[in-house]
Design an enzyme around this catalytic site. Sequence first.
Site, PDB file in Angstrom:
ATOM      1  N   GLU A   1       0.831  -1.213   0.000  1.00  0.00           N
ATOM      2  CA  GLU A   1       0.000   0.000   0.000  1.00  0.00           C
ATOM      3  C   GLU A   1       0.865   1.263   0.000  1.00  0.00           C
ATOM      4  O   GLU A   1       0.633   2.197   0.761  1.00  0.00           O
ATOM      5  CB  GLU A   1      -0.972  -0.008   1.186  1.00  0.00           C
ATOM      6  CG  GLU A   1      -2.042  -1.077   1.058  1.00  0.00           C
ATOM      7  CD  GLU A   1      -3.173  -0.922   2.062  1.00  0.00           C
ATOM      8  OE1 GLU A   1      -4.328  -1.163   1.675  1.00  0.00           O
ATOM      9  OE2 GLU A   1      -2.911  -0.557   3.217  1.00  0.00           O
TER      10      GLU A   1
ATOM     11  N   GLU B   1      -6.523  -7.709  -0.596  1.00  0.00           N
ATOM     12  CA  GLU B   1      -7.005  -7.686   0.783  1.00  0.00           C
ATOM     13  C   GLU B   1      -8.511  -7.440   0.760  1.00  0.00           C
ATOM     14  O   GLU B   1      -8.955  -6.295   0.662  1.00  0.00           O
ATOM     15  CB  GLU B   1      -6.312  -6.599   1.615  1.00  0.00           C
ATOM     16  CG  GLU B   1      -4.869  -6.894   1.934  1.00  0.00           C
ATOM     17  CD  GLU B   1      -4.281  -5.909   2.941  1.00  0.00           C
ATOM     18  OE1 GLU B   1      -5.064  -5.190   3.605  1.00  0.00           O
ATOM     19  OE2 GLU B   1      -3.045  -5.845   3.050  1.00  0.00           O
TER      20      GLU B   1
END
Length: 582
Positions: free
Chosen positions: A158, A234
């Site tokens: 991320e 995710e």
Amino acid sequence: MTEFAIGESDFLLDGKPFRILSGALHYFRMHPDTWADRIEKARLMGLNTIETYVPWNAHSPQPGVFDTTGMLDLERFLREIADAGLYAIVRPGPYICAEWDNGGLPAWLFRTPGMGVRRYEPQFMAAVQEYLEQVLRIVRPLQVDQGGPVLLVQVENEYGAFADDQTYLKSVAEIIQNAGITVPLVTVDQPVDAMLAAGGLDGVLRTGSFGSRADERLATLRKHQPTGPLMCMEFWDGWFDHWGGPHHTTSAEETAAELDALLAAGASVNIYMVHGGTNFGLTSGANDKGVYRPTITSYDYDAPLDEAGNPTAKFHAFREVISRYAPVPDVVPASGAAAPETSAALGEPIRLLADPTAWGQWSEHPVMPTLDALDARFVLFRTDLDIDRPTLLSFDEVRDRAYVFLDGVPIGVLDRERHDRAMMVPPGRGRLEILVEDQGRVNYGRRIGEPKGLIGPVQLGSVEVTDWSACVIDLDNVPRLWDTVGLTPDAPGVGPTAWRAGFDVAEPVDHFLSTVDWGKGLAWVNGFCLGRYWRRGPQETLYVPGPVLRPGRNELVVLELEVIAEPVAHFVAGLSLGPTEL
């Protein structure tokens, strides 16, 4: 050997379209003797792949160290995945977030002046390269094209939510490839235009992280990546908890419907988490977006398998959804039986302030050092005062919690979450003692890597307080305090106190230690640190894995920092993770 590749619209396994149905299992949050059980239950839910992060700071607690023993045996974990007939995804960071202490970055990194944080800075890159080469030495022979289970390796984590240093990202990808990784690489970001642009790399598959509105999020992902398979790396099926907050849960039916929408769109998925596990020891992280909030010990995450590995309603709901898109095994795992219930009296208290020399090593400092400078998580600081009126004791910042005593009498607690940084000290001559606790390093955002402790200068009125003694508390030694030559148990009294109890076990199965009558502290069973407890909640039990226990006599040790209302240990029938509303 098997070939795994990225096609025009699908993953390709030996040239045929392959949908990844993955679930996150963190080997470092489970006792290794429970890995096979959790992997098998994930398979029975219908998954074909297991994903894991790799925590740099756990493997390398000191420079030049790379530990792969016990709970850190990544090779054993990946081989157990292969033995179950599943594939694997490895996400080595170097930053992982994961609600893990410092996001997985070792604290020792930041003792070097000028050290970068997730950017192209020579000192940081040298450390990253050494770390990744160690990890990938394990992963390389276990890639799917070499007969192993590993399908994908992730670059950073991320990154678009943190920065946009493309030179750094490309360098991390090159380190991975130069270490012999030949399976496809991926990045992951939230499906926001700015994040996907900053955190992605040309030639590396972009994946998303989200838990709802699949069509919208996949459309954003596709806009940044016209070809290639769509994947949610995710799929958030629950959430984590902070001390003092509620226990987060999500509806099994609604979350299953979101999973259905994602799979109906043809995407691959990694369910985060299929089983969360536990932040054993001092491994939990924290968030600070203006208010510091440390993460609890349980990482149950309201996942399909609960903290003890038992299937939940969400397990069965997800399994039913997956069965619409792929075959699922006929076998359904049974729910766990109730744990044995027993009690044991806590006795033989040993108080920290009565004889700190038994707890750790003293050192002398002209000014108060940080916890980082002492390479410590708990430190008792001591100096002498002589003041003739009430005077303000102040610091620039408290990171994270400080218990203040004057001649052994508690005079207050300073807490980072409340933004405390000052208190009044009564007049007189005496010994000032401050126990400082690191409650977990920030794992997300700009405060990653910050030093811990009482950030100075320390002032009494307008005068800086100097000449400090510091005792670094050896937490590993706390369960062995009673073996210290010449040390005798104390009468119960004020201040941090270690207690112990013996209890009998007929069979080494999972136990659940109730903490509702205790204040704040840590607990060990047979020398294994279960983690932190705190009366603030939400969690009210500590999970004791069955493999930690032994038939017959076992030993519990508790380090209570505040007050135990009842010096008794109660083992209860199951998890109690606290209220879902406050």
